[in-house]
Write a protein that holds these residues in place. Sequence first.
Motif, mmCIF file in Angstrom:
data_model
loop_
_atom_site.group_PDB
_atom_site.id
_atom_site.type_symbol
_atom_site.label_atom_id
_atom_site.label_comp_id
_atom_site.label_asym_id
_atom_site.label_seq_id
_atom_site.Cartn_x
_atom_site.Cartn_y
_atom_site.Cartn_z
ATOM 1 N N SER B 212 40.864 16.039 53.310
ATOM 2 C CA SER B 212 42.142 15.853 53.980
ATOM 3 C C SER B 212 42.002 16.113 55.478
ATOM 4 N N ALA B 217 44.311 15.499 58.900
ATOM 5 C CA ALA B 217 45.491 16.264 58.496
ATOM 6 C C ALA B 217 45.452 17.649 59.135
ATOM 7 N N ALA B 221 50.098 20.404 57.020
ATOM 8 C CA ALA B 221 50.168 19.272 56.091
ATOM 9 C C ALA B 221 49.240 19.493 54.911
ATOM 10 N N VAL B 222 48.076 20.064 55.171
ATOM 11 C CA VAL B 222 47.125 20.350 54.094
ATOM 12 C C VAL B 222 47.745 21.331 53.102
ATOM 13 N N ARG B 225 50.812 19.379 51.290
ATOM 14 C CA ARG B 225 50.521 18.192 50.481
ATOM 15 C C ARG B 225 49.351 18.372 49.522
ATOM 16 N N ASP B 226 48.387 19.214 49.911
ATOM 17 C CA ASP B 226 47.203 19.335 49.068
ATOM 18 C C ASP B 226 47.182 20.632 48.282
ATOM 19 N N PRO B 229 50.637 21.377 45.567
ATOM 20 C CA PRO B 229 50.641 20.691 44.263
ATOM 21 C C PRO B 229 49.541 21.199 43.334
ATOM 22 N N ASN B 230 48.425 21.661 43.920
ATOM 23 C CA ASN B 230 47.318 22.108 43.094
ATOM 24 C C ASN B 230 47.517 23.493 42.518
#
Lengths: 350, 317
Positions: B212, B217, B221-222, B225-226, B229-230
């Motif tokens: 990312s 990114a 944002a990381v 967005r990343d 969710p994980n």
Amino acid sequence: MTAPATAGAGPALEARDFSIRLHTRAQSITIVDEVSWSVAPGETLAIVGESGSGKTVSTLGIFGLLPANVACDTGGQVLLHGRDVLGLPDTERAKILGSDVGVIFQDPLTAFNPMRRVGPQIARSVQAHLGLSTADARERAVELLGQVGIADPRARYAAYPHEMSGGMRQRALVALAIAGEPTVLIADEPTTALDVTTQAQLLELLRTIQAERGLALVLITHDMGVVASIADKIAVMYAGRVVEYGDAVSVLGDPDHPYTSGLLASIADARAGAKEPFRVLPGLPPDLARVGEGCRFADRCELAEASCADLVPVLVPLRTRTGGRQASACWKHPRHEPLTEPDEQKAVRA
Amino acid sequence: MVRMILRRLGVAAITFTLASVLIFLLVDLAPGDPAKLLAERRYGANTTVENVAQVRSELGLDRSAAERYLSWIGHALRGDFGNSFQNGRLVAQDLTEKVGVTVILILCAAVFALLLGVLLAGLGAWRPGGWIDRATRGVAMAGVSVPMFFLGPLLLLAFALKSPLFPAIGESGPASWVLPAVTLGCSSAAIFAIVTRVLVEEAMTQQYVITSRSVGALPGAVLVRDVLPNIAPQAVTVFLTQVGFTLLPGTTIVETIFAWPGIGDYFLRGLLFRDFPVMQAVLLLFVVVLIVLNLMADLVQGVLDPRVRRSLRKGTT
């Protein structure tokens, strides 16, 4: 070395005495030591070496793409179209990544966010760097998936990473890397995780994309077969230093450094017959925390003399039989005559 | 998905049966004789052995354990938890009257734990290793270490007696919810913060985060967005576990401190009088809530994680 010029004329990416020092609680280790190379638009530079030779760190480290828990600092210069990009703040670096420089990572399974669909991850980069609308970015991402050879890209757009095969994911990763239309593409062992037929397809894809877009390609690999099929230039790394550098034809055809010769000799040859034992380089690369002065390959080198351990040899241009450009960092220069004045060599040695 | 739910329900039924046997036996085997307690209350100092025996048969305690278990669970499944030994009131009716305030308490504590936990973890994750990170970790460690029976009276003293910002005791509208909810939710908030922080830290080292960043990114944002969710499936599981294993039993302590007429308080009173039907009913209720929370955690995994979702979908065909 050529002076930095405008994009197109000079090298796209050029490392000048680039170093990385890694800081652990106990000590600081120089894991990349005064590395220099350059790659022009349309050209492919292969950085080769064993695991742990610093080939990945020396490239991804330029753009701060090492794992977040690695504390390190950098030295020297790395010029992207003539502009030094070392030590840029996060926000400046983020502007370069994706738009000027694209990266293809080694393991396509872990490289995508497993919780998000592949297509939107690509569209997000398109949108960020090309300033397209959401719908246009989506179309562009589908287009990219098609360009990298994914069948039925519109359907695959909505797939999760785990719903794709390894080869397909690697192709999607290429699409992600070129989504922002970069001029430099860094591929970190892009074929290592793939089976042999898929490897060949991916190399062909990289070559096509490079030709279409005039990309400067930096290919990190330990696979000499890959190197031979795609590289214009080669930088051989050993223990954090470049030990041989030059035209692919010269370096592969007539290597000077004993390490390069050893690497080439250790390629398994199918024609050699099953009875023939594999030729291997004896020993292991040194522990970088313990290397002292002197040639780092000396311990494993057949030609080493006691004096080799005194000072680190630097890259010295060589007189090649083909007239190509080639330099190696060895005190012995077994196969070539150094071009540098003998006095100068002595001065370095003294 | 349907098959998965059915399987989970089957497991839940087994869990429920085993738990009900355990509850019945443990309550039955606990020291203290309710017949004797009730007889002494009724006949005073000169209670005879005959009096106790008579009360015992009135309560139905002279029957065998197996007989009593079957009759109890049979009625309980139909919503009849019997009559309290203390006052003969219907336990089911008491439960319906008292469950409201306990639900309020647990919901408030859960919201508090969630907000504070996310706030602490988020502050820490913003600059890993920085002073804010260290400070929030310190606060979280302190939060885990403070027991409810200490924090409750402390808050009472400070914010209800010294400076009367909130009502001290009883349930009387939103203002009265604050102190009990904070007392109950504090350690859960801290644990949630610590676990979330560790999950974020671990996720930040993953290759997809580097990917990312490689397309430009920025850290924020990381994270959104990343990373989020994980870690969401695991974070939700931890949170639901906290609700089940800390907030639910914690109500006994907190409701006693703040004199809330809820289920926890009801259970403790039943316990002191060896009021078997009350204890059994509340414990069975807790078990049901735990089983439901577990099912919810499984379901949330399926909703949040596309890999689980897919394997579930496959399972049906």
